[in-house]
Motif scaffolding. Structure first.
Motif, PDB file in Angstrom:
ATOM      1  N   GLU A 173       3.878  -7.084   2.906  1.00 44.94           N
ATOM      2  CA  GLU A 173       3.121  -5.925   3.821  1.00 44.94           C
ATOM      3  C   GLU A 173       2.927  -6.568   5.271  1.00 44.94           C
ATOM      4  O   GLU A 173       2.253  -7.520   5.516  1.00 44.94           O
ATOM      5  CB  GLU A 173       1.699  -5.269   3.115  1.00 44.94           C
ATOM      6  CG  GLU A 173       1.766  -4.815   1.764  1.00 44.94           C
ATOM      7  CD  GLU A 173       0.583  -4.354   1.142  1.00 44.94           C
ATOM      8  OE1 GLU A 173      -0.406  -4.258   1.963  1.00 44.94           O
ATOM      9  OE2 GLU A 173       0.429  -4.103  -0.003  1.00 44.94           O
ATOM     10  N   SER A 175       2.101  -4.742   9.344  1.00 38.66           N
ATOM     11  CA  SER A 175       1.584  -3.639  10.207  1.00 38.66           C
ATOM     12  C   SER A 175       1.406  -3.960  11.766  1.00 38.66           C
ATOM     13  O   SER A 175       1.051  -4.965  12.008  1.00 38.66           O
ATOM     14  CB  SER A 175       0.211  -2.826   9.606  1.00 38.66           C
ATOM     15  OG  SER A 175      -0.589  -3.704   9.760  1.00 38.66           O
ATOM     16  N   ARG A 193       3.697  -0.667   8.186  1.00 43.15           N
ATOM     17  CA  ARG A 193       3.142   0.436   9.051  1.00 43.15           C
ATOM     18  C   ARG A 193       3.019   0.554  10.378  1.00 43.15           C
ATOM     19  O   ARG A 193       2.637  -0.685  11.129  1.00 43.15           O
ATOM     20  CB  ARG A 193       1.566   0.626   8.576  1.00 43.15           C
ATOM     21  CG  ARG A 193       1.344   0.768   7.010  1.00 43.15           C
ATOM     22  CD  ARG A 193      -0.064   1.157   6.623  1.00 43.15           C
ATOM     23  NE  ARG A 193      -0.349   1.377   5.415  1.00 43.15           N
ATOM     24  CZ  ARG A 193      -0.601   0.090   4.485  1.00 43.15           C
ATOM     25  NH1 ARG A 193      -0.662  -1.148   5.095  1.00 43.15           N
ATOM     26  NH2 ARG A 193      -0.822  -0.008   3.182  1.00 43.15           N
ATOM     27  N   HIS A 194       3.403   1.341  11.191  1.00 39.53           N
ATOM     28  CA  HIS A 194       3.255   1.518  12.547  1.00 39.53           C
ATOM     29  C   HIS A 194       4.132   0.421  13.133  1.00 39.53           C
ATOM     30  O   HIS A 194       3.698  -0.423  14.388  1.00 39.53           O
ATOM     31  CB  HIS A 194       1.720   1.144  12.926  1.00 39.53           C
ATOM     32  CG  HIS A 194       0.834   2.471  12.527  1.00 39.53           C
ATOM     33  ND1 HIS A 194       0.787   3.665  13.069  1.00 39.53           N
ATOM     34  CD2 HIS A 194      -0.114   2.301  11.593  1.00 39.53           C
ATOM     35  CE1 HIS A 194      -0.190   4.320  12.462  1.00 39.53           C
ATOM     36  NE2 HIS A 194      -0.559   3.623  11.594  1.00 39.53           N
ATOM     37  N   ARG A 211       5.662   3.549   7.172  1.00 40.95           N
ATOM     38  CA  ARG A 211       4.795   4.722   7.815  1.00 40.95           C
ATOM     39  C   ARG A 211       4.994   4.535   9.481  1.00 40.95           C
ATOM     40  O   ARG A 211       4.657   3.607  10.108  1.00 40.95           O
ATOM     41  CB  ARG A 211       3.310   4.796   7.551  1.00 40.95           C
ATOM     42  CG  ARG A 211       3.270   4.940   5.977  1.00 40.95           C
ATOM     43  CD  ARG A 211       3.622   6.416   5.540  1.00 40.95           C
ATOM     44  NE  ARG A 211       3.515   6.700   4.305  1.00 40.95           N
ATOM     45  CZ  ARG A 211       4.450   6.652   3.378  1.00 40.95           C
ATOM     46  NH1 ARG A 211       5.749   6.047   3.684  1.00 40.95           N
ATOM     47  NH2 ARG A 211       4.020   6.699   2.106  1.00 40.95           N
ATOM     48  N   HIS A 212       5.145   5.531  10.059  1.00 40.49           N
ATOM     49  CA  HIS A 212       5.403   5.552  11.502  1.00 40.49           C
ATOM     50  C   HIS A 212       6.144   4.314  12.290  1.00 40.49           C
ATOM     51  O   HIS A 212       5.640   3.519  12.965  1.00 40.49           O
ATOM     52  CB  HIS A 212       4.045   5.407  11.996  1.00 40.49           C
ATOM     53  CG  HIS A 212       3.092   6.577  11.926  1.00 40.49           C
ATOM     54  ND1 HIS A 212       3.173   7.788  12.363  1.00 40.49           N
ATOM     55  CD2 HIS A 212       1.971   6.739  10.622  1.00 40.49           C
ATOM     56  CE1 HIS A 212       2.136   8.627  11.752  1.00 40.49           C
ATOM     57  NE2 HIS A 212       1.774   7.923  10.970  1.00 40.49           N
TER      58      HIS A 212
END
Lengths: 464, 60
Positions: A173, A175, A193-194, A211-212
């Motif tokens: 994970e 981000s 993410r991002h 995401r994003h």
């Protein structure tokens, strides 16, 4: 002049108000100082000083796995020597001078522990941040880790680049900074993410969630399960693809199995699909090329283009155009408020469209065309091999058929004219709005019907 | 817009842009700097207005 003065005055006072408000928020919001308001686009900004600690070497038996947790710093995991994990911590402290930064950096340590067969690697960031004198000092912790090739890895990183290569099964994970994964021996599960993510050479299946940010996945031996929102995806070479996407563009190449896409505001562009393709999306276009299996597309407010399909094709579309070329199996196309343009429908099929046009150039087998306020133009240079049924309303029908084929024709145009100009056409009954007859000794049945439009049947050039 | 206002407006844009850029390069704390300096534009503007009024009086 007065307006200009007032405007300039308001501009300066407004600017001052915004600055003062931002300052008060920065100073008074709990946690603001702790996290350092110098974070800009997910990173600390300002004067900084790097420090490197001596690498820590720990035994790592075969079959062990690695668990890494980090925030605000890059993590790099690569293959190293067998039987050991080599961990290097590099810190970057955001302070006004080097000595202050050095004192602060001396408090940042690696935190490692072994539980069973799992080696946990992190830092004492939370302890440091809990300290009373942290103020708004920001610091990054960059980890460079070498483990035996094929070591299973679980990694969590925020606000820092993540790079992984030559590991076993992967659970990652990341981000707010890029994620790069190369050469995974087992399955890989990646959530980002991002930020953007790139994954290549996965020995097993891949579960990729974003995401994003944009994602790129290449050479995945197993199937790919993709879940993205607000980002594009580019995939090349996998054993199959199941994708759920919102607000992005999917580009898929060399899908070794089935393709299943459930999208919202998603553009889909897929080529070389070995299995069936099932696509459902809205507001964006769909383009599928070289699909060996069956194609099913449901598109709202977006165009559909399907080229070279080995199986059948079922398309539902609204408010845009559908284009088909070289479909081996039968087609079933329903378009509301849009046009259909088809070439090479080798399995015939059914086409419905409303408030636009239907244009078919070349088909085999039985073909049924139903238009509603739609013009119909069909042309083929090969003798008919199945029934042709065409019905439309409030527009004309133009059919070009080969002059060397037998057929039995019935054409009716309510409030319109029927013109038949086929060599060898024997009329059995004819009026201005009706014609029936046959070519040769009769063959496939051709039924043409419209109202408030003209039916025009003529000869096409014969196939060479 | 008079010459005075144009001067103040131009200096305002120039200063804000400069501080912001320096802040992005990590050379200054942009918010802290802007918070400390923004009333200077009012002082500058006022000073220019006084200067202009004084000069108009002298030339009359």
């Amino acid at each position: 002049m007065r307006a200009a003065r007032a405007g300039l005055f308001l501009l300066i006072m407004g600017f001052g108000g915004v600055v003062e408000t931002a300052w008060q928020v920065r100073e008074r919001v709990p946690g603001g100082a702790k996290f350092g308001w110098r974070i800009f686009r997910g990173r600390y900004e300002g004067p900084s000083f790097p420090f490197e600690q001596a690498p820590q070497v720990m035994p790592l038996a075969a079959g062990s796995s690695l668990d890494v947790g980090n925030e605000f710093g890059a993590v790099r995991v690569t293959a190293g020597q067998a039987g050991e994990a080599r961990i290097l911590l590099r810190t970057v402290v955001f302070e006004r001078d080097q000595e202050t930064a050095r004192q602060f950096a001396s408090r940042i340590k690696l935190a490692t522990r072994t539980e069973g067969s799992v080696l946990h690697v992190g830092t004492n960031r939370q302890d440091v941040e809990r300290g009373q004198d942290v103020g708004d000092t920001g610091f990054e912790t960059h980890l460079e880790i070498q483990v035996p090739e094929g070591t299973p890895l679980r990694l969590r990183n925020e606000h820092g680049e993540t790079s992984v290569a030559d590991v076993g099964a992967l659970d990652l994970e990341g981000s707010y900074d890029t994620v790069d994964v190369q050469r995974v021996k087992g399955d890989a599960k990646v959530l980002v993410r991002h930020a953007n993510a790139s994954v290549s050479d996965v020995g097993g299946a891949l579960e990729l969630t974003a995401r994003h940010g944009d994602v790129n996945a290449q050479r995945v031996t197993g199937a790919v399960r993709l879940d993205t929102q607000h980002g594009d995806a580019e995939l090349d070479s996998n054993a199959g693809l199941v994708a759920s996407m919102r607000h992005g563009t999917l580009q898929a190449r060399h899908v070794g199995g089935a393709l299943d896409v459930q999208g919202e505001h998603t553009e889909v562009n897929a080529r070389d699909v070995a299995g069936a393709a099932n696509v459902r999306t809205t507001y964006r276009n769909v383009e599928l090329e070289d699909v060996k299996g069956q194609v099913t597309v449901d598109s709202q407010q977006g165009s559909v283009k399907i080229l070279r399909v080995g199986g059948s094709a079922e398309v539902k579309a609204h408010h845009d155009r559908v284009e088909l070329d070289a479909v081996t199996g039968p087609v079933k196309v329903v378009v509301e408020n849009g046009s259909v343009e088809a070439r090479g429908l080798h399995g015939g099929g059914e086409i419905q469209a409303s408030h636009d046009s239907i244009d078919v150039d070349g088909w085999s087998g039985a073909l049924t065309v139903a238009g509603d306020n739609a013009s119909v133009h069909l042309a083929t240079d090969k003798p008919l091999s199945g029934r042709l049924d065409v019905r439309t309303s409030h527009d004309g029908v133009k059919i070009e058929l080969p002059s060397n084929g037998a057929l039995e024709l019935t054409a009716n145009a309510e409030h319109g004219d029927v013109r038949v100009d086929l060599p060898g056409f024997t009329v059995t009954s004819q009026q201005s709005n009706h014609a029936s007859g046959r070519v040769g000794s009769g063959g496939p049945v051709v039924v043409l019907q419209t109202n408030n439009g003209t039916i025009d049947v003529s000869a096409a050039e014969a196939a060479q | 817009m008079s010459a005075t206002e144009r001067l103040v407006f131009g200096l305002f844009l120039l200063t804000v842009g400069l501080v912001w850029t320096l802040g992005n390069f990590g050379l200054v704390d942009a918010l802290r700097t802007m918070r400390r300096t923004w009333p200077v534009f009012l002082i500058l503007w006022g000073a220019l207005e006084l200067y202009r009024a004084r000069r108009a009086e002298v030339t009359r």
